[in-house]
Design an enzyme around this catalytic site. Structure first.
Site, PDB file in Angstrom:
ATOM      1  CE  LYS A  74      75.274  65.581  43.519  1.00  0.00           C
ATOM      2  NZ  LYS A  74      74.050  65.891  44.265  1.00  0.00           N
ATOM      3  CE  LYS A  98      80.915  62.752  52.514  1.00  0.00           C
ATOM      4  NZ  LYS A  98      79.495  62.547  52.899  1.00  0.00           N
ATOM      5  CE  LYS A 110      74.299  67.194  53.922  1.00  0.00           C
ATOM      6  NZ  LYS A 110      74.940  65.973  53.451  1.00  0.00           N
ATOM      7  CB  THR A 194      75.637  55.750  51.107  1.00  0.00           C
ATOM      8  OG1 THR A 194      75.192  56.806  50.268  1.00  0.00           O
ATOM      9  CG2 THR A 194      76.518  56.310  52.197  1.00  0.00           C
ATOM     10  CG  ASN A 225      69.532  54.184  52.093  1.00  0.00           C
ATOM     11  OD1 ASN A 225      70.746  54.235  51.951  1.00  0.00           O
ATOM     12  ND2 ASN A 225      68.723  53.951  51.088  1.00  0.00           N
ATOM     13  CB  SER A 356      74.908  61.946  43.764  1.00  0.00           C
ATOM     14  OG  SER A 356      73.844  61.660  44.629  1.00  0.00           O
TER      15      SER A 356
HETATM   16  P1  NAD Z   1      67.964  57.122  57.481  1.00  0.00           P
HETATM   17  O1  NAD Z   1      67.057  58.205  57.889  1.00  0.00           O
HETATM   18  O2  NAD Z   1      67.545  56.147  56.435  1.00  0.00           O
HETATM   19  O3  NAD Z   1      68.428  56.260  58.742  1.00  0.00           O
HETATM   20  C1  NAD Z   1      68.873  56.827  59.924  1.00  0.00           C
HETATM   21  C2  NAD Z   1      68.623  55.813  61.017  1.00  0.00           C
HETATM   22  O4  NAD Z   1      69.266  56.249  62.212  1.00  0.00           O
HETATM   23  C3  NAD Z   1      67.152  55.593  61.354  1.00  0.00           C
HETATM   24  O5  NAD Z   1      66.883  54.207  61.413  1.00  0.00           O
HETATM   25  C4  NAD Z   1      67.013  56.225  62.756  1.00  0.00           C
HETATM   26  O6  NAD Z   1      66.016  55.570  63.528  1.00  0.00           O
HETATM   27  C5  NAD Z   1      68.393  55.958  63.298  1.00  0.00           C
HETATM   28  N1  NAD Z   1      68.779  56.776  64.445  1.00  0.00           N
HETATM   29  C6  NAD Z   1      68.553  58.097  64.698  1.00  0.00           C
HETATM   30  N2  NAD Z   1      69.083  58.435  65.888  1.00  0.00           N
HETATM   31  C7  NAD Z   1      69.651  57.321  66.396  1.00  0.00           C
HETATM   32  C8  NAD Z   1      70.368  57.018  67.595  1.00  0.00           C
HETATM   33  N3  NAD Z   1      70.593  57.954  68.518  1.00  0.00           N
HETATM   34  N4  NAD Z   1      70.832  55.741  67.778  1.00  0.00           N
HETATM   35  C9  NAD Z   1      70.619  54.799  66.862  1.00  0.00           C
HETATM   36  N5  NAD Z   1      69.938  55.023  65.716  1.00  0.00           N
HETATM   37  C10 NAD Z   1      69.474  56.267  65.490  1.00  0.00           C
HETATM   38  O7  NAD Z   1      69.337  57.867  57.067  1.00  0.00           O
HETATM   39  P2  NAD Z   1      70.493  57.330  56.126  1.00  0.00           P
HETATM   40  O8  NAD Z   1      70.241  57.799  54.745  1.00  0.00           O
HETATM   41  O9  NAD Z   1      70.733  55.883  56.395  1.00  0.00           O
HETATM   42  O10 NAD Z   1      71.728  58.189  56.667  1.00  0.00           O
HETATM   43  C11 NAD Z   1      72.394  57.833  57.865  1.00  0.00           C
HETATM   44  C12 NAD Z   1      73.613  58.697  58.036  1.00  0.00           C
HETATM   45  O11 NAD Z   1      74.464  58.571  56.898  1.00  0.00           O
HETATM   46  C13 NAD Z   1      73.335  60.212  58.169  1.00  0.00           C
HETATM   47  O12 NAD Z   1      74.286  60.753  59.061  1.00  0.00           O
HETATM   48  C14 NAD Z   1      73.600  60.751  56.776  1.00  0.00           C
HETATM   49  O13 NAD Z   1      73.985  62.101  56.800  1.00  0.00           O
HETATM   50  C15 NAD Z   1      74.752  59.862  56.368  1.00  0.00           C
HETATM   51  N6  NAD Z   1      74.897  59.746  54.913  1.00  0.00           N
HETATM   52  C16 NAD Z   1      73.866  59.287  54.166  1.00  0.00           C
HETATM   53  C17 NAD Z   1      74.032  59.173  52.786  1.00  0.00           C
HETATM   54  C18 NAD Z   1      72.948  58.610  51.912  1.00  0.00           C
HETATM   55  O14 NAD Z   1      73.190  58.429  50.720  1.00  0.00           O
HETATM   56  N7  NAD Z   1      71.785  58.279  52.451  1.00  0.00           N
HETATM   57  C19 NAD Z   1      75.237  59.562  52.192  1.00  0.00           C
HETATM   58  C20 NAD Z   1      76.282  60.013  53.014  1.00  0.00           C
HETATM   59  C21 NAD Z   1      76.096  60.096  54.385  1.00  0.00           C
END
Ligand code: NAD
Length: 427
Positions: A74, A98, A110, A194, A225, A356
């Site tokens: 996954k 995880k 991934k 998350t 998000n 998920s």
């Molecule tokens: P997203 O795309 O909704 O948000 C990412 C945000 O980070 C955006 O607002 C972007 O502008 C900002 N960003 C990028 N570079 C930056 C920087 N240098 N400084 C500050 N802000 C910056 O993504 P998301 O879904 O919120 O995911 C965020 C992180 O969480 C990722 O690393 C992702 O792998 C991890 N994650 C997400 C989920 C999920 O369910 N969405 C689950 C586990 C882990």
């Protein structure tokens, strides 16, 4: 490759060091460590996609299934120009651990495409997403490998992918992918899962970490998000959100801000900068925000945000990793010495994969739960596992990351050993 002091420089080699570190606290058969040293399978392809102007462009795309001993693999699919095989393998490794921390019946995987999704039209993005599924159709599957969204992929992309896969196998197959739109078999509660998971972890650890919501100042990096929902829920319980950032900049207001109003502003203009706050707000570079006074720092953007270059100057007492791998191993050492508690990614952001998993279960059963049931089930998984990690931390006198890896490795190791190890065959 190693640096001057002998540390690995590749993300994947750094990730594997966590494995060796956790193994020191368990009596693990060497067979187990050998099996976990490399991914089970990794596929790299070139996707040739028709652009709107009639030309064709190629994109590098990857998928890695790291280990499937505990169940189907996954993990998300990321669209980002920097996606490469080293990153995909590392993220698949982290997913393996995880899923084991959350005790889900899954291994880790991934995938990703090296692309700047913002530079494609919607039709180009759809053709690219469908091309990905065509190329990886034999690699993924509801009982084999179940993708999900990651950075710059969303529920619509997942909907296209499920549709393409269903067309290829000749029947609706919603369980092949999670994070789908509700209308196509998505789960209630996935959108904020998350962020909600991180919120539940922090709230559960409040007394252990000596935090009181009304006195706790929080900075979040990466207001997308994950950070938004985490900030929204913490703010709702009285925590003070004092800093937020995105790729374009950061805002810092020691008097606190309302994350809902900041998100409304970001949706309108595309950045947190210029958001309405209390008037004491400063705008700054997003890297500078990490170094401001606060009690809890929540990196929720990209890998390697906190390194040996900035860790010395972090003022937070607690760091909760909502992004994957935002703290490097060198930074970890510095933070541990400075008594900063780091709540590791494989626990803190496991709420996403947990919901998920619920989506997959509901798709397979053809029976859907209401949002209260999702929230209740999420809490009943993430809270006891947080307690398990905290107890191992105290029992073994280790940091939380080591404790989480010990918990996960113990579970993965039991599954691998159940197939027989040297001891079984030689006795
Ligand atoms: P997203 O795309 O909704 O948000 C990412 C945000 O980070 C955006 O607002 C972007 O502008 C900002 N960003 C990028 N570079 C930056 C920087 N240098 N400084 C500050 N802000 C910056 O993504 P998301 O879904 O919120 O995911 C965020 C992180 O969480 C990722 O690393 C992702 O792998 C991890 N994650 C997400 C989920 C999920 O369910 N969405 C689950 C586990 C882990």
């Amino acid at each position: 490759m190693r640096d001057k002091v002998g540390r690995p420089t590749k993300l994947f080699d750094q990730a594997r060091e966590r494995l060796a570190m956790a193994a020191e606290y368990l009596s693990i058969d060497p067979d187990v460590l050998h099996k976990l040293k490399y991914p089970k399978e990794t596929l790299s392809v070139c996707l040739l996609v028709r652009m709107d102007d009639g030309s064709r462009r190629s994109f590098k795309a990857f998928r890695c299934r790291y280990d499937d001993t505990r169940g189907p693999t996954k993990g998300g699919i990321r669209y980002h120009p920097a996606v490469n095989i080293d990153e995909v393998m590392t993220l698949a490794f982290w997913m393996t651990f995880k899923c084991a921390v959350a005790n889900l019946p899954y291994g880790g995987a991934k995938g990703g495409i090296s692309v700047d999704a913002n530079k494609l039209s919607r039709s180009e993005l759809e053709r690219l997403s469908r091309a990905y599924v065509k190329a990886f159709a034999h690699f993924i599957g509801p009982e084999r490998d179940i993708p999900a969204p990651d950075m710059y992929t969303n529920s619509m992309v997942m909907g296209w992918m499920a549709d393409e896969y269903s067309a290829m196998v000749g029947q609706p197959s919603p369980a092949v992918i999670t994070g789908k739109p509700l209308a196509l078999g998505g789960s209630l509660g996935r959108e904020d899962a998350t962020g909600r998971g991180g919120y539940l972890v922090l709230r559960h650890l409040e007394s252990d970490l000596h935090l009181k919501p009304e006195n706790t100042r929080i900075i979040l990096q990466g207001f997308g998000n994950v950070a938004y929902h985490c900030a929204r829920l913490l703010h709702g319980d009285g925590y003070k959100i004092i800093g937020l950032s995105d790729s374009r900049g950061a805002i810092y207001d020691p008097d606190g801000m309302d994350p809902l109003a900041v998100m409304e502003h970001k949706r309108a203009v595309g950045t947190v900068c210029g958001a309405p706050t209390n008037g004491t707000c400063k705008e700054m570079d997003n890297n500078e925000l990490l170094l401001q006074e606060c009690d809890v720092l929540i990196p929720a953007a990209m890998e390697r945000a906190i390194t040996d270059q900035n860790a010395h100057n972090i003022k937070a007492k607690v760091i909760m990793e909502m992004a994957n791998g935002p703290v490097t191993p060198e930074a970890d050492e510095i933070l541990n010495k400075n008594n900063v508690v780091v709540i590791p990614d494989i626990l803190a952001n496991s709420g996403g994969v947990t919901v998920s998993y619920f989506e997959w279960v509901q798709n397979k059963a053809g029976f859907y739960w209401d949002v209260d049931e999702i929230h209740h089930r999420l809490e009943s998984i993430i809270v006891p596992e947080t307690r398990n990690v905290w107890s191992i931390k105290n029992e073994k006198n280790v940091d939380m990351r080591t404790a989480a890896y010990v918990l996960a490795l113990d579970r993965i190791s039991s599954a691998i050993s159940a197939h027989g190890t040297k001891d079984y065959f030689s006795s």
